[in-house]
Design an enzyme around this catalytic site. Structure first.
Site, PDB file in Angstrom:
ATOM      1  N   ASP A   9      18.627 -26.829  14.648  1.00  0.00           N
ATOM      2  CA  ASP A   9      17.381 -27.137  13.975  1.00  0.00           C
ATOM      3  C   ASP A   9      16.288 -27.237  15.046  1.00  0.00           C
ATOM      4  OD1 ASP A   9      15.573 -28.207  11.951  1.00  0.00           O
ATOM      5  OD2 ASP A   9      15.906 -30.141  12.924  1.00  0.00           O
ATOM      6  N   LYS A 184      20.232 -24.101   4.445  1.00  0.00           N
ATOM      7  CA  LYS A 184      20.520 -23.424   5.710  1.00  0.00           C
ATOM      8  C   LYS A 184      21.952 -22.888   5.727  1.00  0.00           C
ATOM      9  CE  LYS A 184      17.353 -26.236   8.506  1.00  0.00           C
ATOM     10  NZ  LYS A 184      17.225 -27.120   9.679  1.00  0.00           N
TER      11      LYS A 184
END
Length: 259
Positions: A9, A184
């Site tokens: 991330d 994701k």
């Protein structure tokens, strides 16, 4: 376990609150690549938001827009657009409450409000340029994600949308709006399939609510020490703060860097 790929991330993970990459993180990513393990960015951000950061780290592959847009070594690999009829429903409802929307396409992003204070504050917190104004952008372009600008007490107004969308808050004034079930993890699965890897071959680092599915999906999920408390149950390991060798310590725990 032989981990072959690591997903990172950005906000709160690769960069700190000042949106700066700690020097130790830069070195850790370099060492990871030298050991033959591929780093990939996995972010809620759009691809045009992350290019300078990716270039500074020498990363060419990314899962963007919360899994909706995947690029591998510079080439688009997977796209998950939001259906136009779903967007029409969202636009109508947000308009009734004067809640600004930002539509994120493949190459650009636009707002349906001019000078909306919530749009300005949330987008500038990302240290990127403000969107242009084009309320019809969603009609003409593929849209992968939308920012819905409202405060938490207004979320019940959008309960009816949850049959079409996944909504994830990322700012006091803004939520990500994704296709139902989008995450994701979906984009990561598409990339792993292309590479011939399984989820067990992957490690992921995150700190926010949009990282739950990603950490739960991979073989070894690492939550940053500065993570949202609700993320921690999804992690296999909680590392230190982003500014306290968090990336390096997580990679050490995964067996990917020496102590």
């Amino acid at each position: 376990m032989s981990y072959k790929i690591v997903f990172f991330d950005i906000d709160g993970t690769l960069v700190n609150e000042e949106k700066e990459i700690p020097q130790d993180t830069i070195l850790a990513i370099k060492e990871l690549k030298e050991r033959g393990v591929e780093p990939v960015i996995a972010t809620g951000r759009a691809p045009y938001f992350i290019k300078p950061l990716a270039e500074s780290l020498g990363i060419q592959s990314f899962v963007c827009l919360n899994g909706g847009y995947v690029v591998y070594k510079g080439q688009p690999l997977y796209k998950r657009q939001i259906a136009k009829e779903s967007l029409e429903t969202l636009v109508k409802l947000a308009g009734e409450h004067d809640h600004g929307l930002v539509f994120e396409g493949e190459h650009a992003f636009y707002s349906d409000r001019e000078d909306h204070p919530f749009v300005t504050e949330s987008v500038l917190s990302l240290k990127v340029d403000l969107p242009g104004y084009n309320p019809d952008f969603w009609r003409d372009e593929d849209i992968f994600q939308v920012f819905l600008h409202c405060e938490s007490q207004d979320e019940p107004l959008y309960e009816s949308l949850k049959s079409d969308f996944t909504l994830i808050r990322w700012h006091p004034f803004a939520m990500d709006v994704l296709p139902l079930g989008g995450s994701k993890a979906e984009g990561i699965a598409a990339l792993l399939k292309e590479l011939g890897y399984t989820a067990e071959n992957a490690v992921a680092f995150g700190d926010g609510l949009n990282d739950k599915e990603m950490l739960d999906f991979v073989g070894f999920g690492v939550a940053m020490g500065n993570s949202h408390p609700e993320l921690l149950p999804y992690a296999d390991y909680v590392t230190t703060h982003v500014d306290e060798r968090g990336i390096r310590n997580g990679l050490i725990e995964a067996g990917l860097l020496p102590e």
